[in-house]
Enzyme design. Structure first.
Site, PDB file in Angstrom:
ATOM      1  N   ASP A 159       4.408   0.915  -8.875  1.00  0.00           N
ATOM      2  CA  ASP A 159       4.521   1.007  -7.416  1.00  0.00           C
ATOM      3  C   ASP A 159       4.816   2.457  -7.073  1.00  0.00           C
ATOM      4  O   ASP A 159       5.364   3.193  -7.895  1.00  0.00           O
ATOM      5  CB  ASP A 159       5.636   0.088  -6.897  1.00  0.00           C
ATOM      6  CG  ASP A 159       5.411  -0.351  -5.449  1.00  0.00           C
ATOM      7  OD1 ASP A 159       5.287   0.547  -4.575  1.00  0.00           O
ATOM      8  OD2 ASP A 159       5.352  -1.559  -5.186  1.00  0.00           O
ATOM      9  N   LYS A 186      -9.113  -5.187   7.133  1.00  0.00           N
ATOM     10  CA  LYS A 186     -10.109  -4.314   7.752  1.00  0.00           C
ATOM     11  C   LYS A 186     -10.587  -3.191   6.830  1.00  0.00           C
ATOM     12  O   LYS A 186     -11.459  -2.413   7.227  1.00  0.00           O
ATOM     13  CB  LYS A 186      -9.540  -3.711   9.040  1.00  0.00           C
ATOM     14  CG  LYS A 186      -9.272  -4.748  10.121  1.00  0.00           C
ATOM     15  CD  LYS A 186      -8.774  -4.077  11.399  1.00  0.00           C
ATOM     16  CE  LYS A 186      -8.516  -5.108  12.495  1.00  0.00           C
ATOM     17  NZ  LYS A 186      -8.062  -4.468  13.760  1.00  0.00           N
ATOM     18  N   ASP A 204      -0.008 -15.245  -0.434  1.00  0.00           N
ATOM     19  CA  ASP A 204       0.143 -16.166   0.692  1.00  0.00           C
ATOM     20  C   ASP A 204      -1.083 -16.133   1.582  1.00  0.00           C
ATOM     21  O   ASP A 204      -1.303 -17.040   2.390  1.00  0.00           O
ATOM     22  CB  ASP A 204       1.350 -15.737   1.539  1.00  0.00           C
ATOM     23  CG  ASP A 204       1.127 -14.309   2.055  1.00  0.00           C
ATOM     24  OD1 ASP A 204       0.744 -14.153   3.227  1.00  0.00           O
ATOM     25  OD2 ASP A 204       1.294 -13.359   1.278  1.00  0.00           O
ATOM     26  N   ASP A 206      -0.812  -6.349   0.288  1.00  0.00           N
ATOM     27  CA  ASP A 206      -1.359  -6.313   1.640  1.00  0.00           C
ATOM     28  C   ASP A 206      -2.827  -6.728   1.546  1.00  0.00           C
ATOM     29  O   ASP A 206      -3.589  -6.145   0.768  1.00  0.00           O
ATOM     30  CB  ASP A 206      -1.253  -4.890   2.180  1.00  0.00           C
ATOM     31  CG  ASP A 206      -1.665  -4.766   3.642  1.00  0.00           C
ATOM     32  OD1 ASP A 206      -2.533  -5.543   4.095  1.00  0.00           O
ATOM     33  OD2 ASP A 206      -1.141  -3.871   4.322  1.00  0.00           O
ATOM     34  N   THR A 245       9.015 -13.622  -5.542  1.00  0.00           N
ATOM     35  CA  THR A 245       9.276 -12.300  -4.998  1.00  0.00           C
ATOM     36  C   THR A 245       9.969 -12.419  -3.640  1.00  0.00           C
ATOM     37  O   THR A 245      10.062 -13.505  -3.056  1.00  0.00           O
ATOM     38  CB  THR A 245       7.971 -11.516  -4.814  1.00  0.00           C
ATOM     39  OG1 THR A 245       7.229 -12.088  -3.728  1.00  0.00           O
ATOM     40  CG2 THR A 245       7.121 -11.543  -6.080  1.00  0.00           C
ATOM     41  N   TYR A 246      10.425 -11.274  -3.140  1.00  0.00           N
ATOM     42  CA  TYR A 246      11.021 -11.228  -1.803  1.00  0.00           C
ATOM     43  C   TYR A 246      10.071 -11.822  -0.769  1.00  0.00           C
ATOM     44  O   TYR A 246      10.460 -12.660   0.057  1.00  0.00           O
ATOM     45  CB  TYR A 246      11.351  -9.772  -1.454  1.00  0.00           C
ATOM     46  CG  TYR A 246      11.689  -9.555   0.008  1.00  0.00           C
ATOM     47  CD1 TYR A 246      12.994  -9.702   0.473  1.00  0.00           C
ATOM     48  CD2 TYR A 246      10.706  -9.218   0.936  1.00  0.00           C
ATOM     49  CE1 TYR A 246      13.308  -9.513   1.810  1.00  0.00           C
ATOM     50  CE2 TYR A 246      11.001  -9.029   2.266  1.00  0.00           C
ATOM     51  CZ  TYR A 246      12.301  -9.177   2.701  1.00  0.00           C
ATOM     52  OH  TYR A 246      12.590  -8.989   4.028  1.00  0.00           O
ATOM     53  N   TYR A 247       8.816 -11.388  -0.817  1.00  0.00           N
ATOM     54  CA  TYR A 247       7.856 -11.856   0.177  1.00  0.00           C
ATOM     55  C   TYR A 247       7.507 -13.327  -0.027  1.00  0.00           C
ATOM     56  O   TYR A 247       7.279 -14.055   0.932  1.00  0.00           O
ATOM     57  CB  TYR A 247       6.587 -11.000   0.134  1.00  0.00           C
ATOM     58  CG  TYR A 247       6.778  -9.668   0.816  1.00  0.00           C
ATOM     59  CD1 TYR A 247       6.888  -9.586   2.191  1.00  0.00           C
ATOM     60  CD2 TYR A 247       6.877  -8.501   0.083  1.00  0.00           C
ATOM     61  CE1 TYR A 247       7.089  -8.377   2.837  1.00  0.00           C
ATOM     62  CE2 TYR A 247       7.075  -7.274   0.709  1.00  0.00           C
ATOM     63  CZ  TYR A 247       7.175  -7.220   2.083  1.00  0.00           C
ATOM     64  OH  TYR A 247       7.376  -6.022   2.716  1.00  0.00           O
ATOM     65  N   GLU A 248       7.460 -13.765  -1.262  1.00  0.00           N
ATOM     66  CA  GLU A 248       7.153 -15.173  -1.512  1.00  0.00           C
ATOM     67  C   GLU A 248       8.192 -16.079  -0.870  1.00  0.00           C
ATOM     68  O   GLU A 248       7.852 -17.097  -0.243  1.00  0.00           O
ATOM     69  CB  GLU A 248       7.086 -15.425  -3.013  1.00  0.00           C
ATOM     70  CG  GLU A 248       6.674 -16.844  -3.365  1.00  0.00           C
ATOM     71  CD  GLU A 248       6.352 -16.988  -4.839  1.00  0.00           C
ATOM     72  OE1 GLU A 248       5.961 -18.098  -5.242  1.00  0.00           O
ATOM     73  OE2 GLU A 248       6.480 -15.996  -5.595  1.00  0.00           O
ATOM     74  N   GLU A 290       2.032  -5.113 -13.633  1.00  0.00           N
ATOM     75  CA  GLU A 290       2.221  -5.705 -12.311  1.00  0.00           C
ATOM     76  C   GLU A 290       1.954  -4.597 -11.294  1.00  0.00           C
ATOM     77  O   GLU A 290       2.721  -3.633 -11.213  1.00  0.00           O
ATOM     78  CB  GLU A 290       3.624  -6.280 -12.105  1.00  0.00           C
ATOM     79  CG  GLU A 290       3.730  -6.981 -10.749  1.00  0.00           C
ATOM     80  CD  GLU A 290       5.160  -7.324 -10.306  1.00  0.00           C
ATOM     81  OE1 GLU A 290       5.287  -7.936  -9.219  1.00  0.00           O
ATOM     82  OE2 GLU A 290       6.123  -6.984 -11.021  1.00  0.00           O
TER      83      GLU A 290
END
Length: 262
Positions: free
Chosen positions: A77, A130, A160, A126, A201-204, A52
């Site tokens: 990570d 750019k 997302d 992320d 996940t937290y962000y999900e 992961e």
């Protein structure tokens, strides 16, 4: 550094399911001793190895390890205070098939041999709208993954971001890679249930709370990756961003400050 972070970093050094090899360690001459031998020397078996990337708090590393005891999982990570959460959770649950590696994703070749990796999960990275070279599904990164993966290896992307979903699908189609799965709304009502829906996940949870759909792609890391090129396409930028972790739940529910300019 706060006392809380200091304590977490100290505990990382003694947790038996964590390896720490940031760039400065490798630059100073340290060598990871288990490269090519994760199965026999780390996990004590020869089960498939799943990574992961950008694992954050390790929700997928831990969640998948619980559901698939016949596979080995490595959460990767560079953020030590985040990786501590997953490592501590896995340790407390007694999961022998979940380890964590604190390092930069660009350095994967220092830790895995060709053919050592079976699958790669990329969860809510992320989108780097750019900076093509920083996108974790860019051609350069896919070539890195291909250099470590088995012939039948595959990548899972859960995101997302409409931008990253569209970009990644364009990379796959432009280069004739095998698209294994394409889901535009993982949590669509009435859809089949499984780890893809159940592990969040937290962000999900943040994105779902804001009414955004979660997308999923999986594709093969076959030989076509070796000659892959970036797609020449124009993709509309996302118009939102993550809330900082200090935002109040009220601010999040009212979607304060969600819009940004590309």
């Amino acid at each position: 550094m706060s006392k809380n972070k200091t304590a977490k970093f100290a505990e990382l050094k003694v947790l038996p399911n964590v390896y720490e090899y940031p760039y400065r360690s490798l630059k100073s001459g340290e060598v990871f001793p288990h490269k090519g031998h994760w199965g026999s020397e780390v996990f004590g078996n020869e089960n498939p190895i799943v990574l992961e990337l950008g694992c954050g708090k390790g929700e997928y590393t831990v969640g998948l390890a619980e559901r698939f005891p016949d596979k080995n999982f490595v959460g990767i990570d560079i953020k030590g205070n985040r990786i501590w959460t997953g490592a501590k959770d896995a340790f407390n649950k007694g999961l022998k098939n979940a380890f964590f590696l604190r390092t930069e994703i660009e350095l994967l070749a220092h830790f895995f041999e060709r053919g050592e990796v079976d699958e790669i999960w990329i969860t809510f990275p992320d989108p780097q709208m750019k900076k093509v070279h920083k996108r974790l599904t860019s051609v350069d990164f896919l070539k890195l993954y291909r250099s470590l993966a088995k012939e039948e290896g595959k990548v899972h992307l859960k995101t997302d971001s409409p931008f990253l979903y569209t970009y990644t699908k364009a990379v796959v189609l432009e280069n004739g890679l095998t698209l294994l799965s394409d889901i535009v709304d993982v949590h669509e009502e009435g859809g089949a249930r499984g780890p893809l829906q159940e592990i969040r996940t937290y962000y999900e949870n943040q994105w779902i709370g804001r009414g955004l759909t979660i997308k999923y792609l999986s594709f093969a890391l076959n030989e076509k990756v070796d000659g892959a090129v970036e797609p020449d396409v124009e993709i509309e930028f996302d118009t939102y961003r993550s809330f900082g972790r200090n935002y109040s739940s009220l601010a999040a529910s009212e979607k304060i400050g969600t819009e940004i300019k590309p």
